[in-house]
Design a protein around this motif. Structure first.
Motif, PDB file in Angstrom:
ATOM      1  N   HIS A 115      12.372  11.348   3.998  1.00 30.69           N
ATOM      2  CA  HIS A 115      12.307   9.940   4.392  1.00 30.69           C
ATOM      3  C   HIS A 115      13.080   9.005   3.489  1.00 30.69           C
ATOM      4  CE1 HIS A 115       8.827  10.405   7.300  1.00 30.69           C
ATOM      5  NE2 HIS A 115       9.829   9.844   7.943  1.00 30.69           N
ATOM      6  N   TYR A 116      13.300   9.429   2.251  1.00 32.30           N
ATOM      7  CA  TYR A 116      13.981   8.516   1.331  1.00 32.30           C
ATOM      8  C   TYR A 116      15.424   8.322   1.748  1.00 32.30           C
ATOM      9  CZ  TYR A 116       9.901   8.947  -1.597  1.00 32.30           C
ATOM     10  OH  TYR A 116       8.617   8.915  -2.051  1.00 32.30           O
ATOM     11  N   GLU A 117      15.908   7.104   1.535  1.00 39.21           N
ATOM     12  CA  GLU A 117      17.272   6.811   1.930  1.00 39.21           C
ATOM     13  C   GLU A 117      18.278   7.593   1.089  1.00 39.21           C
ATOM     14  OE1 GLU A 117      18.952   2.811   2.996  1.00 39.21           O
ATOM     15  OE2 GLU A 117      16.859   2.321   2.578  1.00 39.21           O
ATOM     16  N   THR A 120      19.494   7.427  -3.004  1.00 40.53           N
ATOM     17  CA  THR A 120      18.486   6.822  -3.869  1.00 40.53           C
ATOM     18  C   THR A 120      17.869   7.915  -4.733  1.00 40.53           C
ATOM     19  OG1 THR A 120      16.668   7.209  -2.327  1.00 40.53           O
ATOM     20  CG2 THR A 120      17.873   5.131  -2.098  1.00 40.53           C
ATOM     21  N   GLY A 122      14.842   8.799  -4.796  1.00 40.58           N
ATOM     22  CA  GLY A 122      13.948   9.601  -3.978  1.00 40.58           C
ATOM     23  C   GLY A 122      14.655  10.739  -3.263  1.00 40.58           C
ATOM     24  N   GLN A 197      12.717   3.992 -10.583  1.00 44.81           N
ATOM     25  CA  GLN A 197      11.973   3.754  -9.356  1.00 44.81           C
ATOM     26  C   GLN A 197      12.535   4.630  -8.251  1.00 44.81           C
ATOM     27  OE1 GLN A 197       9.572   1.014  -8.364  1.00 44.81           O
ATOM     28  NE2 GLN A 197       9.082   1.423 -10.492  1.00 44.81           N
ATOM     29  N   VAL A 198      11.674   5.020  -7.338  1.00 39.75           N
ATOM     30  CA  VAL A 198      12.072   5.936  -6.271  1.00 39.75           C
ATOM     31  C   VAL A 198      13.164   5.336  -5.388  1.00 39.75           C
ATOM     32  CG1 VAL A 198      10.295   5.200  -4.637  1.00 39.75           C
ATOM     33  CG2 VAL A 198      11.117   7.567  -4.600  1.00 39.75           C
ATOM     34  N   THR A 199      13.233   4.009  -5.335  1.00 40.51           N
ATOM     35  CA  THR A 199      14.232   3.357  -4.477  1.00 40.51           C
ATOM     36  C   THR A 199      15.527   3.029  -5.235  1.00 40.51           C
ATOM     37  OG1 THR A 199      13.112   1.299  -5.003  1.00 40.51           O
ATOM     38  CG2 THR A 199      12.598   2.295  -2.874  1.00 40.51           C
ATOM     39  N   ASP A 200      15.575   3.324  -6.528  1.00 44.17           N
ATOM     40  CA  ASP A 200      16.778   3.026  -7.308  1.00 44.17           C
ATOM     41  C   ASP A 200      17.992   3.780  -6.776  1.00 44.17           C
ATOM     42  OD1 ASP A 200      15.437   1.341  -8.943  1.00 44.17           O
ATOM     43  OD2 ASP A 200      15.401   2.644 -10.700  1.00 44.17           O
ATOM     44  N   ASP A 201      19.148   3.173  -6.925  1.00 43.69           N
ATOM     45  CA  ASP A 201      20.387   3.829  -6.526  1.00 43.69           C
ATOM     46  C   ASP A 201      20.666   5.014  -7.460  1.00 43.69           C
ATOM     47  OD1 ASP A 201      23.028   3.200  -4.844  1.00 43.69           O
ATOM     48  OD2 ASP A 201      23.550   4.057  -6.783  1.00 43.69           O
ATOM     49  N   ASP A 221       6.725   5.322  -8.194  1.00 40.13           N
ATOM     50  CA  ASP A 221       6.721   4.260  -7.192  1.00 40.13           C
ATOM     51  C   ASP A 221       6.389   2.943  -7.887  1.00 40.13           C
ATOM     52  OD1 ASP A 221       4.036   4.206  -7.702  1.00 40.13           O
ATOM     53  OD2 ASP A 221       3.443   5.148  -5.823  1.00 40.13           O
ATOM     54  N   ASP A 222       6.204   1.859  -7.103  1.00 41.94           N
ATOM     55  CA  ASP A 222       6.041   0.562  -7.756  1.00 41.94           C
ATOM     56  C   ASP A 222       4.668   0.397  -8.403  1.00 41.94           C
ATOM     57  OD1 ASP A 222       4.820   0.470  -5.353  1.00 41.94           O
ATOM     58  OD2 ASP A 222       6.119  -1.078  -4.490  1.00 41.94           O
TER      59      ASP A 222
END
Lengths: 437, 437
Positions: A115-117, A120, A122, A197-201, A221-222
């Protein structure tokens, strides 16, 4: 070899390092691969599949030719991040079919990672890490570590969680071994954990791992819950991809195609070439506009390619520095101050090159007026090309586009246009002075 | 901060990660740094000096401003490979002076590392590794490991030596921990050790570490004696340097200068620009040779930059792929077969681009003869530029030169020359057909 003596083959094959096994596997024909799947266990195959480059185009094909139970088992045995890298290349139906045959926990982990983009933290992390509780002795922690070591991708760092499963600290295996085994984990753990963070580039992650010289970094995560880790070997791939993309930007070609068949390579390069051709047509129509000037002073045609070529070279140099600066930002310089610096560089290189060509042309053509026209045009063209090379990628980045789109050929072709405009404007002004007859 | 409360400062500072300490240190003025040397021990300073990039120009200056005893102590406390990276920037007298104040063993290790040629495995390896004997139990090995763990750069791999100090096997810390502690080292060690030679090129080492996903690799001499190890963080630097050098080759500029002052940047770029200017002069004199043709048919001038530009773009694309192919060799393709593939790509892109421009010029100038001349010239120019872009770096590599010397601007400027030659030869042949008046 494969068919005749399966047992002897197994022994020899399993003695190889997994990367060598992967190279051997990639050299096989389909029939041989099918035999291999019967001689080796799913876990043994998964072991070297971890070492196949996830960009390999044939991966979906390999998975399709395996019995689906075998494929599911193999993916389960691989590190989650690598398994997910393969799954990403498959269609939705196949993914669901494979996940359905896996143990629930593995399927859940993979579904989450899927699911992670892309690009990223993740998307590149693995879930096979070692986490322990803070309120135990090092001796007890070592027992926990031993029990989980076989499955973890890297056991060099042990992550310490609090009751709410939040990341509370980190211990290196070195500290765990060196310290008195009766001490408590919370006494020796480092509470200042550097994490991402899991959403970091993924490029930020790469930069952090490089700066700190880590072998792995935790991903949270946050709410600071530990979701996975990213190991340095995955970061090397990110760095490679990043370098390759900067490089292809400069060349206007997708350089991933080094072993592509020539027709496919042509198909990839043509869109660029033809686009630039039409951009180049604007230069041609500009020269066309000045055709009467050229027929009056055909000597002007002699220097077109020299001026466009030199300005293009200067623009490429400044572009390369600008793209590189975007990749490795320099805190001391703002966008404007680097533009200003580039302008100074442009003026200096323009003046030196301009004076040189003024002298060369002056002596060659016995006309220092003609020489000065060429020199002045070249100087101005270089300054403009330098600014364009520096400004355009920065502008693209600011507008949220990939600066690599402002590729080298694009800048050269654009600078052809401005150079020709500058050249003929100046020449037209002075043409009466150097055309006598 | 530094001056007022040294103890409070010490506590805060030492809680930082060493990379953060290094960043803080690099932001200080000289007076503040001098205070810092009195507040911290040489070992504490050495700890964050390990995290300063060895390309940092100020390193010799820092060393010079320290009391020389302090500097020597600090270098001893650093990992040998990093200390040697700093020493390499100093003059011989200073090096000897510093080495004289070190413990004998450290001085000897560093002197040895200083001797290895730049860019070889020897020059980037560290001597802080953990080696144990084969004929002991895992429990005994763990005791030895505990005793040496604090000084080693990476304890993830433990190297096993035979009586003659030759590398006999390798055990990962994971295996050491997971297995029954009463087993013998030689029972569980892996005897198929992948190692590199001390004289190997650093890029080969980088490739091996990437392929096998190692965190470190042992370095041996030609009698298989273990001399040191190379860790993955050093390899990341090698990969970066390599990518930067390919990249600068394509741009004809040393891209290390992203934060250079503009005058220095100009000084670095000018040699390239002026050299290429003189190479470009040969194109200009070639056009000069055809000046009578241009004055007869000034329309020819209109398409000079379009043809040279498009061929230059095609040449740059093929150059980028060729340089990339040299960096990541593809076993399936020989030099000749990739040249052949590039030729096919060139013919296809040349034909498509040529036909396109024939039509465009044909309709624009109402002369399909002129269109065909431009199209044919462009097609031929693209094929030649493609071959040159592919052939020249390969040739340079074969002759033992750095293929990056065949930079993008060089190929573009060379292809300007051939394109103009092709263009005017064809135009001259057909000029009577499209010049009516």
């Amino acid at each position: 070899l494969t068919a005749a003596e399966p047992t002897a083959f197994r022994t020899t094959f399993l003695e190889l390092h997994s990367w060598e096994q992967a190279q051997f596997f990639l050299g096989l024909e389909q029939a041989e691969r099918l035999t291999l799947y019967t001689v080796l266990t799913a876990s043994e195959v998964g072991n070297f599949f971890d070492d196949i480059d996830d960009d390999d185009q044939a991966l979906p094909e390999f998975l399709a030719e395996m019995p689906s139970k075998f494929a599911a088992k193999m993916l389960t045995e691989m590190y989650t991040d690598n398994a997910v890298d393969i799954l990403e290349h498959l269609d939705k139906g196949t993914i669901n079919h494979l996940l359905a045959q896996m143990p629930q926990q593995s399927a859940l982990d993979m579904r989450r990672l899927l699911h992670y983009e892309d690009e990223t933290a993740g998307a590149i992390m693995t879930t096979e890490f070692i986490a322990i509780a803070a309120d135990q002795t090092l001796a007890a922690a070592m027992v926990a570590l031993r029990a989980n070591a076989a499955d973890a991708e890297l056991i060099y760092y042990v992550y310490v969680l609090d009751q709410a499963q939040r990341l509370a600290g980190i211990i290196s295996l070195r500290d765990l071994i060196v310290n008195d085994q009766q001490k408590m984990v919370q006494e020796i753990m480092n509470e200042r954990v550097i994490s991402v963070q899991v959403t970091d580039d993924q490029e930020e992650v790469a930069q952090t791992i490089r700066d700190y010289n880590f072998y792995a970094i935790p991903v949270t995560d946050d709410e600071n819950r530990l979701l996975g880790i990213i190991t340095v070997d995955d970061i090397i791939d990110v760095i490679d991809d990043e370098a390759a993309s900067d490089y292809s930007g400069l060349a206007g070609v997708d350089v991933e195609d080094t072993s592509e068949n020539p027709l496919k390579a042509a198909a990839k390069r043509l869109p660029w070439l033809v686009t630039l051709l039409f951009l180049g047509m604007s230069t041609a129509s500009l020269i066309n506009h000045y055709e009467s000037l050229v027929s009056e002073a055909s000597v002007l045609a002699v220097f077109i390619s020299l001026i466009t070529g030199t300005a293009g070279n200067a623009g490429t140099q400044s572009l390369a520095v600008a793209v590189r600066r975007l990749a490795f930002p320099d805190q001391a310089r703002t966008f404007l101050s680097s533009l200003l610096a580039e302008m100074v560089t442009g003026v200096v290189t323009g003046l030196v090159t301009g004076v040189t060509i003024t002298l060369v042309v002056g002596f060659w053509k016995h006309s220092f007026i003609l020489g000065s026209v060429i020199g002045l045009a070249m100087c101005c063209a270089i300054i403009v090309a330098n600014l364009a090379g520096s400004f355009i990628p920065g502008l693209m980045a600011r507008l949220g586009f990939d600066p690599a789109v402002a590729s080298g050929p694009f800048i050269s072709t654009l600078s052809d246009l401005t150079s020709v405009l500058i050249y003929f404007s100046i020449a037209q002004y002075f043409v009466t002075s150097f055309v006598q007859h």
